[in-house]
Scaffold this active site. Structure first.
Site, PDB file in Angstrom:
ATOM      1  N   ARG A  83      26.857 -99.675 -78.996  1.00 17.22           N
ATOM      2  CA  ARG A  83      25.938 -99.547 -77.957  1.00 17.22           C
ATOM      3  C   ARG A  83      26.297-100.590 -76.759  1.00 17.22           C
ATOM      4  O   ARG A  83      26.617-101.819 -77.047  1.00 17.22           O
ATOM      5  CB  ARG A  83      24.505-100.110 -78.514  1.00 17.22           C
ATOM      6  CG  ARG A  83      23.345-100.274 -77.425  1.00 17.22           C
ATOM      7  CD  ARG A  83      22.126-100.402 -77.817  1.00 17.22           C
ATOM      8  NE  ARG A  83      21.107-100.524 -76.748  1.00 17.22           N
ATOM      9  CZ  ARG A  83      19.989-100.489 -76.764  1.00 17.22           C
ATOM     10  NH1 ARG A  83      19.373-100.247 -77.781  1.00 17.22           N
ATOM     11  NH2 ARG A  83      19.144-100.847 -75.824  1.00 17.22           N
ATOM     12  N   ARG A  92      21.010 -93.619 -75.120  1.00 15.40           N
ATOM     13  CA  ARG A  92      21.732 -94.642 -75.645  1.00 15.40           C
ATOM     14  C   ARG A  92      22.430 -94.010 -76.972  1.00 15.40           C
ATOM     15  O   ARG A  92      21.965 -93.295 -77.686  1.00 15.40           O
ATOM     16  CB  ARG A  92      20.693 -95.957 -76.014  1.00 15.40           C
ATOM     17  CG  ARG A  92      19.512 -95.406 -76.518  1.00 15.40           C
ATOM     18  CD  ARG A  92      18.172 -95.706 -75.859  1.00 15.40           C
ATOM     19  NE  ARG A  92      18.305 -96.246 -74.412  1.00 15.40           N
ATOM     20  CZ  ARG A  92      17.459 -97.264 -74.322  1.00 15.40           C
ATOM     21  NH1 ARG A  92      17.177 -98.151 -75.260  1.00 15.40           N
ATOM     22  NH2 ARG A  92      17.543 -97.752 -73.084  1.00 15.40           N
ATOM     23  N   ASP A  95      19.493 -97.113 -80.847  1.00 19.63           N
ATOM     24  CA  ASP A  95      18.270 -98.036 -80.562  1.00 19.63           C
ATOM     25  C   ASP A  95      17.582 -98.464 -81.946  1.00 19.63           C
ATOM     26  O   ASP A  95      17.094 -97.372 -82.633  1.00 19.63           O
ATOM     27  CB  ASP A  95      17.222 -97.296 -79.569  1.00 19.63           C
ATOM     28  CG  ASP A  95      16.405 -98.309 -78.663  1.00 19.63           C
ATOM     29  OD1 ASP A  95      17.017 -99.486 -78.851  1.00 19.63           O
ATOM     30  OD2 ASP A  95      15.544 -97.745 -78.139  1.00 19.63           O
ATOM     31  N   ASP A  97      14.420-100.573 -83.279  1.00 18.45           N
ATOM     32  CA  ASP A  97      13.257-101.282 -82.628  1.00 18.45           C
ATOM     33  C   ASP A  97      12.602-101.756 -83.960  1.00 18.45           C
ATOM     34  O   ASP A  97      12.060-101.056 -84.915  1.00 18.45           O
ATOM     35  CB  ASP A  97      12.183-100.405 -81.870  1.00 18.45           C
ATOM     36  CG  ASP A  97      12.914-100.265 -80.409  1.00 18.45           C
ATOM     37  OD1 ASP A  97      13.772-101.070 -80.048  1.00 18.45           O
ATOM     38  OD2 ASP A  97      12.495 -99.264 -80.063  1.00 18.45           O
TER      39      ASP A  97
END
Ligand code: ROI
Length: 161
Positions: A83, A92, A95, A97
């Site tokens: 990344r 991207r 990711d 989260d």
């Protein structure tokens, strides 16, 4: 140990392999019997940047890492999978989260939990409901009611009979 949920998203460099590899890396943070992952969903990109569709999923597991140590571990997995610091709202490779950490509410400069966008994002709520259908958020909101609102928000009433 804390029960945590992590959202996975990718739309570059073979997104399905990105998610497979991320799951392997997440599994190494957790007792194997505590790990579950949703189905993978293809979703249209949210936001105004023109970019490929995403593949999204949610993983749930138990961990003895603190919230900040877990955040560091997630960022190091993102970095290991190539990344780059991209555009905000841009495409991207991966990711990760942190959505939920037990029933904690955290509001620090680096970390906000529950994740700020999760309440409106069907690409988070739908996979989360695969693995935790009866989930209640720290403020008492049921996942099922957020999901209902999010899906309704995607349709506009054209006429009431
Ligand atoms: N859109 C979708 N569908 N899925 C994502 O994971 C996602 N992630 C992002 C932005 C750019 C907001 N859009 C997304 O970071």
């Amino acid at each position: 140990m804390a029960q945590v949920y992590v959202a996975l998203g990718a739309n570059l460099a073979d997104p399905i392999s990105q998610l497979d590899n991320a799951c392997k890396a997440l599994l190494s943070l957790a007792p194997a019997d505590s790990f579950s992952v949703s189905r993978y969903y293809r979703s249209a990109p949210m936001g105004d940047v023109e970019q490929p569709d995403y593949v999204n999923a949610v993983a749930g597991f138990k961990t003895s890492l603190s919230p900040i140590d877990l955040l560091d571990a997630l960022q190091s997995i993102e970095n290991q999978q190539g990344r780059l610091r991209e555009l905000r709202w841009g495409p991207r490779t991966l990711d990760l989260d942190l959505l939920l950490y037990d029933d904690q509410c955290i509001d620090s400069p680096r970390l906000v939990v529950p994740h700020y966008g999760m309440r409106e994002r069907s690409f988070v709520l739908v996979p989360l409901s695969d693995i935790a259908a009866d989930f209640i958020l720290p403020d008492g909101t049921a996942l099922s009611s957020l999901l209902n609102d999010a899906l309704r928000a995607e349709l506009v009433i054209a006429q009431t009979p």
